[in-house]
Design an enzyme around this catalytic site. Structure first.
Site, PDB file in Angstrom:
ATOM      1  N   GLU A 129       0.802  -1.237   0.000  1.00  0.00           N
ATOM      2  CA  GLU A 129       0.000   0.000   0.000  1.00  0.00           C
ATOM      3  C   GLU A 129       0.829   1.279   0.000  1.00  0.00           C
ATOM      4  OE1 GLU A 129      -2.702  -0.404   3.307  1.00  0.00           O
ATOM      5  OE2 GLU A 129      -3.766  -2.060   2.377  1.00  0.00           O
ATOM      6  N   ASN A 174       1.916  -4.936  -3.296  1.00  0.00           N
ATOM      7  CA  ASN A 174       0.558  -5.344  -2.969  1.00  0.00           C
ATOM      8  C   ASN A 174      -0.256  -4.106  -2.620  1.00  0.00           C
ATOM      9  OD1 ASN A 174      -1.305  -7.567  -2.334  1.00  0.00           O
ATOM     10  ND2 ASN A 174      -1.117  -6.915  -0.198  1.00  0.00           N
ATOM     11  N   HIS A 210     -10.246  -6.136  -2.383  1.00  0.00           N
ATOM     12  CA  HIS A 210     -11.325  -6.003  -1.395  1.00  0.00           C
ATOM     13  C   HIS A 210     -12.477  -5.273  -2.088  1.00  0.00           C
ATOM     14  CE1 HIS A 210      -8.974  -7.452   1.949  1.00  0.00           C
ATOM     15  NE2 HIS A 210      -7.984  -6.637   1.626  1.00  0.00           N
ATOM     16  N   GLU A 239      -5.999 -10.792  -1.541  1.00  0.00           N
ATOM     17  CA  GLU A 239      -6.840 -10.621  -0.335  1.00  0.00           C
ATOM     18  C   GLU A 239      -8.316 -10.512  -0.686  1.00  0.00           C
ATOM     19  OE1 GLU A 239      -5.497  -7.380   2.160  1.00  0.00           O
ATOM     20  OE2 GLU A 239      -3.390  -7.786   1.755  1.00  0.00           O
ATOM     21  N   ASP A 241     -12.134 -10.364  -0.954  1.00  0.00           N
ATOM     22  CA  ASP A 241     -13.415 -10.589  -0.276  1.00  0.00           C
ATOM     23  C   ASP A 241     -14.411  -9.645  -0.952  1.00  0.00           C
ATOM     24  OD1 ASP A 241     -12.548  -8.198   0.971  1.00  0.00           O
ATOM     25  OD2 ASP A 241     -12.322  -9.128   2.944  1.00  0.00           O
TER      26      ASP A 241
END
Ligand code: XIL
Length: 322
Positions: A129, A174, A210, A239, A241
């Site tokens: 990030e 990432n 996400h 990651e 979701d």
């Protein structure tokens, strides 16, 4: 082939009483992970605040346990994360180290952590990030202590130190909101291209993914992975979701549920289509342990399992797509 992964541990519920982590405390949790997944990520235990709680003191107990579990079950491990602006310990964020001292601290951390797991952790999120959410995707040169104090050039060294300690590990960037061709993913593209020209050992680009049913889905998802693939990088869904507004039953409405299943399918399909997209990690296996309800009040239903490890329809969509 692609490794299907999951976060192993650290349900995000760390309070004064300690961890309520299912990995260590819940019957059947480890068996479930071993049965359903072929790779694993420490949700929190490799972050600085856990692994490096005091200056000069490393605590590998929890992180080791997850790596041992992975080895015992022939699972790969994605290491997360070697440098980040968040979840750093107070001694670091509130200390008054000089830039030279900070550089030494960072080098020691990267070398110590990566060498400990050399051969056991196959991929590392080396820088997490680093770009902001503004329209220009500005580098986080205020929030990120490393970039603020040492300049963005320090990242070249972070990748080099990690590579020296484990030449076989794949080293990734990432981030979130890079789920398509946009200003933020453009910023990564430019940065990585420059690093490759300078011979920096950067190997991968991870899209956290996400997603929320309250926001649209960018149809350029696959195109984005493809352009990093064309640079010679591995890519990964790191990651995923898909959350949405939930009712009293902690579920989304039927329409959002169907939409979420479709997004899981589209993203998995994209990863399968892109040559060197090598892993697909779901951020939490059970809604009860997902970070979503705590972070996005009113939203949930973001993972593949609910209740007592019951498979949602989304699980079957994933199974079918594979
Ligand atoms: C989250 C964890 O899931 C929570 O348990 C923790 O409290 C905060 O961090 N992007 C990342 C992850 O890279 O490390 C974050 O994990 C989720 C967003």
């Amino acid at each position: 082939g692609i490794r299907i992964g999951n976060v192993a541990a650290g349900g995000g519920h760390f309070d004064d009483e300690g961890s309520t982590d299912p990995f260590f405390g819940e019957d059947g949790y480890q068996e479930h992970l071993a049965a359903e997944y072929s790779s694993i990520t420490h949700e929190n235990y490799l972050k600085w605040e856990f692994v490096h709680p005091e200056e000069g003191v490393y605590d590998f107990e929890a992180a080791d346990a997850v790596v041992e579990f992975a080895q015992a079950h022939d699972m790969d491990v994605r290491g997360h994360a070697l440098s980040w602006h968040s979840q750093n310990p107070d001694w670091l964020e509130e200390g008054d180290h000089s830039p030279e001292e900070l550089r030494g601290i960072l080098e020691d951390h990267v070398r110590t952590v990566v060498s400990r797991y050399a051969g056991c952790i196959q991929q590392w999120d080396v820088a997490n990030e680093i770009f902001g959410d503004d329209a220009d995707a500005t580098i986080r040169d205020e929030e990120n202590i490393w970039i603020r104090e040492l300049g963005v050039e320090v990242l070249d060294d972070v990748f080099r130190w990690a590579h020296e300690e484990d030449p076989d590990a794949l080293l990734f960037y990432n981030d979130y909101n890079v789920d398509g061709v946009n200003a933020k993913s453009d910023a990564y593209y430019d940065l990585v291209q420059g690093q490759l020209e300078r011979g920096v050992p950067v190997h991968g680009f991870g899209a956290q993914t996400h997603l929320s049913m309250n926001y649209g889905f960018d149809e350029t998802y696959q195109e984005n992975l493809e352009r990093f693939d064309a640079l010679g990088l591995y890519t990964a869904v790191t990651e995923i979701d898909v959350r949405g507004d939930v009712g009293e039953d902690d579920r989304m409405n039927d329409e959002d549920r169907a939409g979420a299943a479709e997004r899981f399918e589209t993203v998995l399909q994209a990863c399968l289509e892109v040559d060197n997209c090598n892993s697909f990690t779901i951020w939490g296996t059970l809604d009860a342990h997902s970070w979503v309800p705590g972070t996005f009040p009113g939203e949930g239903d973001a993972t593949l399992h609910e209740g007592d490890y019951e498979r949602k329809p989304t699980y079957c969509v994933i199974q079918r797509t594979l």
